[in-house]
Scaffold this motif. Structure first.
Motif, PDB file in Angstrom:
ATOM      1  N   LYS A  14      -2.475   8.422   4.263  1.00 16.33           N
ATOM      2  CA  LYS A  14      -2.666   8.229   6.053  1.00 16.33           C
ATOM      3  C   LYS A  14      -3.909   8.524   6.424  1.00 16.33           C
ATOM      4  CE  LYS A  14       2.893   9.545   7.250  1.00 16.33           C
ATOM      5  NZ  LYS A  14       3.259  10.634   7.590  1.00 16.33           N
ATOM      6  N   VAL A  25       8.475  -3.017   3.219  1.00 20.71           N
ATOM      7  CA  VAL A  25       9.483  -2.294   4.128  1.00 20.71           C
ATOM      8  C   VAL A  25       8.630  -0.455   3.370  1.00 20.71           C
ATOM      9  CG1 VAL A  25      10.455  -1.261   5.392  1.00 20.71           C
ATOM     10  CG2 VAL A  25      10.751  -4.206   4.321  1.00 20.71           C
ATOM     11  N   VAL A  26       7.557  -0.268   4.706  1.00 26.16           N
ATOM     12  CA  VAL A  26       7.195   1.242   4.187  1.00 26.16           C
ATOM     13  C   VAL A  26       7.806   2.200   4.625  1.00 26.16           C
ATOM     14  CG1 VAL A  26       5.308   2.748   3.968  1.00 26.16           C
ATOM     15  CG2 VAL A  26       4.741  -0.102   3.071  1.00 26.16           C
ATOM     16  N   ASP A  27       8.700   2.848   4.341  1.00 27.90           N
ATOM     17  CA  ASP A  27       8.837   4.436   5.384  1.00 27.90           C
ATOM     18  C   ASP A  27       7.961   5.361   5.000  1.00 27.90           C
ATOM     19  OD1 ASP A  27      10.694   6.231   6.201  1.00 27.90           O
ATOM     20  OD2 ASP A  27      11.809   6.451   4.668  1.00 27.90           O
ATOM     21  N   GLU A  28       7.294   5.635   6.515  1.00 27.83           N
ATOM     22  CA  GLU A  28       6.523   6.494   6.649  1.00 27.83           C
ATOM     23  C   GLU A  28       6.384   7.613   6.529  1.00 27.83           C
ATOM     24  OE1 GLU A  28       3.394   6.161  10.251  1.00 27.83           O
ATOM     25  OE2 GLU A  28       3.592   3.835  10.327  1.00 27.83           O
ATOM     26  N   GLY A  29       7.167   7.929   6.593  1.00 25.06           N
ATOM     27  CA  GLY A  29       7.973   9.657   6.048  1.00 25.06           C
ATOM     28  C   GLY A  29       8.261  10.078   4.853  1.00 25.06           C
ATOM     29  N   LYS A  30       8.188   8.685   3.747  1.00 26.45           N
ATOM     30  CA  LYS A  30       7.863   9.102   2.241  1.00 26.45           C
ATOM     31  C   LYS A  30       6.194   9.110   2.191  1.00 26.45           C
ATOM     32  CE  LYS A  30      12.661   7.630   1.326  1.00 26.45           C
ATOM     33  NZ  LYS A  30      13.678   7.210   0.747  1.00 26.45           N
ATOM     34  N   ILE A  31       5.440   9.021   3.232  1.00 26.07           N
ATOM     35  CA  ILE A  31       4.278   8.914   2.730  1.00 26.07           C
ATOM     36  C   ILE A  31       3.438   9.421   2.811  1.00 26.07           C
ATOM     37  CG2 ILE A  31       1.949   7.212   3.079  1.00 26.07           C
ATOM     38  CD1 ILE A  31       3.697   5.421   2.512  1.00 26.07           C
TER      39      ILE A  31
END
Length: 499
Positions: free
Chosen positions: A352, A341-347
């Protein structure tokens, strides 16, 4: 006895005279031979060097070497340095007298300082002679007050192309090529030129020909001014069409709305840039009203760069993140079929971006799986997740990786640049253009294709063996790379692995 002595004396005199005459004849013959040899050497030298003399020296730019160097250096020093994230591969540069356009041209040439280019293609329009095709002068050198510049050896091959001719009259008075050369002599070392005057020719067809000769050491210059003899404000309005459409590779706008005397050279460069994936950037625009003062009838000038975008390195912390993500993906998916489960806000934003990537799995230093996307299809972090699973389970060369094996598995990730087509004339030319350990290679024939990542060169360092093995990998004949119909693409990769 007396008579005998007299006869002997006469014979001695005759012998001496004959010796003197023979000596004189031999000396004259030797001198003649030396003179003939000297003449032969001079004739060979003349035949070897066919110099195209400067035609506009003293008119478009100073004829004195020191004055010319001072003028060019002054223009370059006053030009603002633009930051370009990449290597310059092409320039649009003006060709008026230096007092009118030298300051604008300097913006482009300043970008070349410290650069290395083996060959410079200079494309300029014919101002004085109408003809069909594109012409390369029957010369070995171009000469300016700064010295001679040799033509590339490859002009002989180019002259065999149906589109290329040698129209001597097109070169005699032509200034569009000549005015670029002193700037090149000032900013570059050890380069040759391929000077081409364009007549009535399809720029896309000309680009197709030149692409076969352009390599990583090539620079392409399109010599052109913009609108001519309009009032100042009208010129700015017209030239805006050019300076926006050229760097944007907007061919429709360029063809239909741009006024430029070198439209064919510019379009040729644009087609080359499109094929090569070069990006464009306006460096400077002015017209003669800005540089010389009279604003009633002005000529527009631009300096536009095309550059090969530099692939930004992925930082160490991001490399560790991607390797950790690949490891977590394998742990979860092989255990219970789930994905992280990836938190895109922290990528990080860099991860991206749409990128091609490969994930390679090794067990005890032996390949255990390798699958990826050559072209950008997904965001980089998604590409890593997807291909970690594919490398473990879907590589047809190996049985699926079991969860129990993961402790012995090492992960390697390759982030790819966008592949570019490699134009080549022969098998030998292809071999010459490939660089082991740097180039990833794709071979494509019909619907079959295969690729080797750059690191495969470590296992197969010989170019012929590398290409033959790649042919067989793609279920093609082992000599497929020797056949002209096989397309070749190259790319580069940033490779990092678990420690």
């Amino acid at each position: 006895n007396r008579k005998m002595k007299d006869k002997r004396g006469i014979l001695i005199v005759i012998s001496i005279v004959l010796c003197i005459i023979l000596s004189l004849l031999f000396s004259m013959s030797k001198g003649g031979m030396k003179e003939n040899k000297t003449q032969e050497i001079e004739e060979e030298k003349i035949m070897e060097e066919r110099v195209r003399k400067a035609a506009v020296s003293g008119r478009f730019y100073p004829s004195d070497e020191k004055a010319l160097r001072r003028m060019i250096k002054g223009c370059i020093e006053n030009a603002k340095e633009e930051k370009i994230k990449g290597r310059i591969r092409g320039l649009v540069s003006p060709h008026a007298g230096y007092i009118f356009s030298g300051r604008v041209a300097a913006y482009g040439y300043k970008q070349l300082l410290g650069g290395r280019y083996g060959e410079v293609f200079i494309l300029g329009p014919s101002h004085y002679v109408g003809f069909k095709g594109a012409s390369i002068a029957n010369a070995t050198h171009y000469e300016t007050p700064l010295g001679k510049v040799r033509l590339s050896e490859r002009v002989e091959d180019l002259r065999r192309e149906p589109l290329i001719i040698s129209n001597e009259f097109a070169h005699l008075r032509e200034h569009s090529l000549e005015v670029q050369i002193p700037f090149l002599q000032e900013v570059l070392d050890n380069f040759t030129i391929i000077p081409i005057v364009t007549g009535e020719v399809d720029p896309e067809e000309l680009a197709e020909v030149l692409l076969r000769y352009i390599d990583d050491d090539s620079l392409v210059i399109a010599s052109s001014d913009l609108s001519h003899y309009h009032p100042y404000e009208k010129a700015i309005e017209l030239d805006k069409n050019c300076i926006t459409s050229i760097p944007d590779l907007n061919f429709n706008e360029m063809i239909n709305k741009c006024e430029a005397c070198g439209k064919i050279p510019i379009l040729t460069l644009m087609y080359i840039a499109r094929e090569k994936g070069w990006e464009g950037k306006l460096l400077n625009y002015n017209n003669s009203g800005d540089t010389y003062g009279d604003k009633d009838r002005v000529v527009g000038y631009s300096s536009i760069a095309f550059y090969e975008k530099m692939e930004e390195e992925i930082e160490e912390k991001d490399r560790k993140f991607l390797l950790g993500l690949a490891r977590e993906t394998l742990e979860k998916y092989l255990k219970n079929g789930s994905k992280p489960v990836v938190d895109e806000g922290k990528i990080p934003e860099k991860l991206k971006e749409m990128k091609g990537c490969f994930v390679t799995l090794e067990k005890n230093h032996q390949l255990r799986g390798c699958i990826g996307h050559i072209l950008p299809q997904k965001r980089l972090y998604e590409c890593v997740i997807e291909n970690a699973i594919n490398a473990a389970l879907n590589d047809p060369r190996f049985p699926p990786v079991r969860y129990e094996e993961l402790k012995d598995i090492e992960i390697e990730i390759s982030v790819l640049s966008v592949p570019k087509k490699l134009n080549y004339n022969s098998a030998e030319d292809l071999l010459e253009k490939l660089t082991p350990l740097r180039d990833g290679v794709i071979l494509k024939s019909g619907w079959r294709q295969a690729t080797y990542l750059p690191q495969v060169w470590e296992q197969i360092p010989r170019k012929e063996d590398f290409l033959s093995s790649l042919c067989r990998k793609g279920y093609m004949p082992g000599d497929c790379w020797r056949k002209g119909e096989t397309e070749v693409y190259v790319y580069r990769a940033q490779v990092f692995r678990e420690e």
